[in-house]
Scaffold this motif. Structure first.
Motif, short mmCIF file in Angstrom:
data_model
loop_
_atom_site.label_atom_id
_atom_site.label_comp_id
_atom_site.label_asym_id
_atom_site.label_seq_id
_atom_site.Cartn_x
_atom_site.Cartn_y
_atom_site.Cartn_z
N TRP A 8 0.83 -1.20 0.00
CA TRP A 8 0.00 0.00 0.00
C TRP A 8 0.87 1.25 0.00
O TRP A 8 1.83 1.34 0.77
N VAL A 9 0.51 2.20 -0.84
CA VAL A 9 1.06 3.55 -0.79
C VAL A 9 -0.16 4.48 -0.89
O VAL A 9 -0.64 4.77 -1.99
N PRO A 10 -0.70 4.90 0.25
CA PRO A 10 -1.96 5.65 0.23
C PRO A 10 -1.86 6.93 -0.60
O PRO A 10 -0.89 7.68 -0.50
N LEU A 11 -2.87 7.16 -1.41
CA LEU A 11 -2.96 8.40 -2.16
C LEU A 11 -3.12 9.56 -1.18
O LEU A 11 -3.83 9.45 -0.18
N ALA A 17 -9.59 13.75 -2.38
CA ALA A 17 -10.68 14.73 -2.40
C ALA A 17 -10.89 15.28 -3.81
O ALA A 17 -12.03 15.49 -4.23
N GLY A 18 -9.80 15.48 -4.55
CA GLY A 18 -9.93 15.95 -5.91
C GLY A 18 -10.63 14.95 -6.81
O GLY A 18 -11.50 15.31 -7.62
N LEU A 19 -10.28 13.67 -6.67
CA LEU A 19 -10.94 12.63 -7.45
C LEU A 19 -12.44 12.59 -7.18
O LEU A 19 -13.26 12.52 -8.09
N ALA A 91 -24.54 -7.93 -1.58
CA ALA A 91 -24.71 -7.23 -0.30
C ALA A 91 -23.61 -7.54 0.70
O ALA A 91 -23.31 -6.72 1.57
N HIS A 92 -22.96 -8.71 0.58
CA HIS A 92 -21.94 -9.07 1.55
C HIS A 92 -20.59 -8.43 1.24
O HIS A 92 -19.65 -8.53 2.04
N VAL A 93 -20.44 -7.77 0.10
CA VAL A 93 -19.18 -7.11 -0.25
C VAL A 93 -19.27 -5.65 0.16
O VAL A 93 -20.14 -4.91 -0.31
N HIS A 94 -18.37 -5.24 1.03
CA HIS A 94 -18.39 -3.87 1.56
C HIS A 94 -17.11 -3.09 1.24
O HIS A 94 -17.05 -1.90 1.52
N ASP A 95 -16.09 -3.75 0.71
CA ASP A 95 -14.80 -3.09 0.51
C ASP A 95 -14.30 -3.29 -0.92
O ASP A 95 -14.39 -4.40 -1.47
N VAL A 96 -13.74 -2.22 -1.47
CA VAL A 96 -13.14 -2.25 -2.80
C VAL A 96 -11.73 -1.67 -2.70
O VAL A 96 -11.56 -0.55 -2.20
N TRP A 97 -10.74 -2.44 -3.13
CA TRP A 97 -9.36 -1.98 -3.15
C TRP A 97 -9.05 -1.42 -4.54
O TRP A 97 -9.44 -2.02 -5.55
N CYS A 98 -8.32 -0.33 -4.58
CA CYS A 98 -8.13 0.38 -5.85
C CYS A 98 -6.65 0.69 -6.07
O CYS A 98 -5.96 1.12 -5.15
N LYS A 99 -6.19 0.50 -7.31
CA LYS A 99 -4.83 0.86 -7.69
C LYS A 99 -4.82 1.37 -9.12
O LYS A 99 -5.70 1.05 -9.92
N GLN A 100 -3.79 2.14 -9.45
CA GLN A 100 -3.79 2.85 -10.72
C GLN A 100 -3.24 2.04 -11.89
O GLN A 100 -3.18 2.55 -13.00
N GLY A 101 -2.86 0.79 -11.67
CA GLY A 101 -2.38 -0.07 -12.74
C GLY A 101 -1.92 -1.39 -12.20
O GLY A 101 -1.80 -1.57 -10.98
N PRO A 102 -1.62 -2.37 -13.10
CA PRO A 102 -1.25 -3.72 -12.65
C PRO A 102 -0.05 -3.76 -11.73
O PRO A 102 0.00 -4.57 -10.81
N GLU A 103 0.94 -2.90 -11.97
CA GLU A 103 2.16 -2.92 -11.16
C GLU A 103 2.14 -1.87 -10.05
O GLU A 103 3.09 -1.78 -9.27
N PRO A 105 1.05 0.11 -6.55
CA PRO A 105 0.60 -0.30 -5.22
C PRO A 105 -0.87 0.05 -5.03
O PRO A 105 -1.44 0.86 -5.78
N TRP A 106 -1.47 -0.55 -4.03
CA TRP A 106 -2.82 -0.14 -3.66
C TRP A 106 -2.78 1.30 -3.16
O TRP A 106 -1.91 1.65 -2.36
N GLY A 107 -3.71 2.12 -3.64
CA GLY A 107 -3.69 3.53 -3.28
C GLY A 107 -4.90 4.02 -2.52
O GLY A 107 -4.86 5.08 -1.89
N LEU A 108 -5.99 3.23 -2.56
CA LEU A 108 -7.26 3.72 -2.02
C LEU A 108 -8.17 2.55 -1.72
O LEU A 108 -8.22 1.58 -2.49
N GLN A 109 -8.86 2.62 -0.60
CA GLN A 109 -9.89 1.63 -0.27
C GLN A 109 -11.22 2.34 -0.18
O GLN A 109 -11.34 3.37 0.50
N VAL A 110 -12.23 1.79 -0.87
CA VAL A 110 -13.58 2.34 -0.80
C VAL A 110 -14.45 1.39 0.00
O VAL A 110 -14.48 0.18 -0.27
N MET A 111 -15.14 1.91 0.99
CA MET A 111 -16.03 1.12 1.82
C MET A 111 -17.48 1.45 1.46
O MET A 111 -17.85 2.63 1.40
#
Length: 201
Positions: A8-11, A17-19, A91-103, A105-111
């Motif tokens: 993870w490298v958090p955005l 906020a801009g996104l 309904a049982h899925v509450h989390d989405v992990w997001c990254k800007q490309g295949p290589e 790092p994860w940058g954002l989690q949406v709940m």
């Protein structure tokens, strides 16, 4: 879900906020950054991730806001799968992990939170509800955040050392009514929780 799923490298908060400034629905910053927005200053030296909350009725538009990103659904228990545009998440899925490309790092989690009409409904206990408009605060930055009482109710489920740090930081800025709400909901959902001895109205 652990480190084997990638780093993870958090955005940065301002980029998140801009996104989401173009997001057509309701959204808010959650997690440790929400605590810092509520108190108005940094609480921890670093954050392992950055979280955004949305309501389920708006979740399909995430692909429009995060165009070009890879979005992966966290499908319990403990696995990730690619989430395609237009797919209604169950309904049982509450989390989405997001990254800007295949290589990348994860940058954002949406709940994804559930609602019933105008009420927010806790994923931990469907009896815990509040008007959706009441759970979102906006500070001097203009960035919406999950109010401390609700954020700490969520954090009570895992109760890590960093959550104790966050609780100590937010208790002074919470009203007596909010502290009473937090104590009552933690007591109902997590009987015997250690926080019950420190959260008072």
């Amino acid at each position: 879900m652990g480190a084997d799923l990638g780093r993870w490298v958090p955005l940065p908060l301002n980029e998140v906020a801009g996104l989401f400034s173009s997001f057509p629905g309701t959204w808010w910053i959650a997690g440790g950054f929400a605590v810092e927005l509520a108190v108005g200053h940094p609480v921890r030296d670093e954050h392992g991730d950055i979280d955004v909350g949305v309501v389920r009725s708006d979740h399909l538009t995430l692909h429009d806001v995060l165009r070009g990103w890879e979005l992966w659904a966290a499908d319990p228990p403990g696995s990730l799968r690619r989430w395609s545009p237009g797919e209604q998440l169950p309904a049982h899925v509450h989390d989405v992990w997001c990254k800007q490309g295949p290589e990348a790092p994860w940058g954002l989690q949406v709940m994804i939170d559930d609602t019933d009409g105008d009420e927010w409904v806790s994923r931990r206990d469907s009896a815990v509800r509040r008007p959706l408009a009441e759970i979102i605060g906006v500070g001097s930055s203009g960035v919406p955040y999950l109010i401390p009482a609700v954020q700490m109710y969520y954090k009570a489920a895992r109760h890590r050392p960093k959550d104790d740090v966050d609780l100590r930081a937010v208790l002074p800025v919470m009203t007596g009514e909010e502290r009473r709400w937090l104590r009552a909901t933690v007591e109902a959902t997590f009987p015997g929780h250690p926080w019950l001895s420190v959260v008072h109205g």
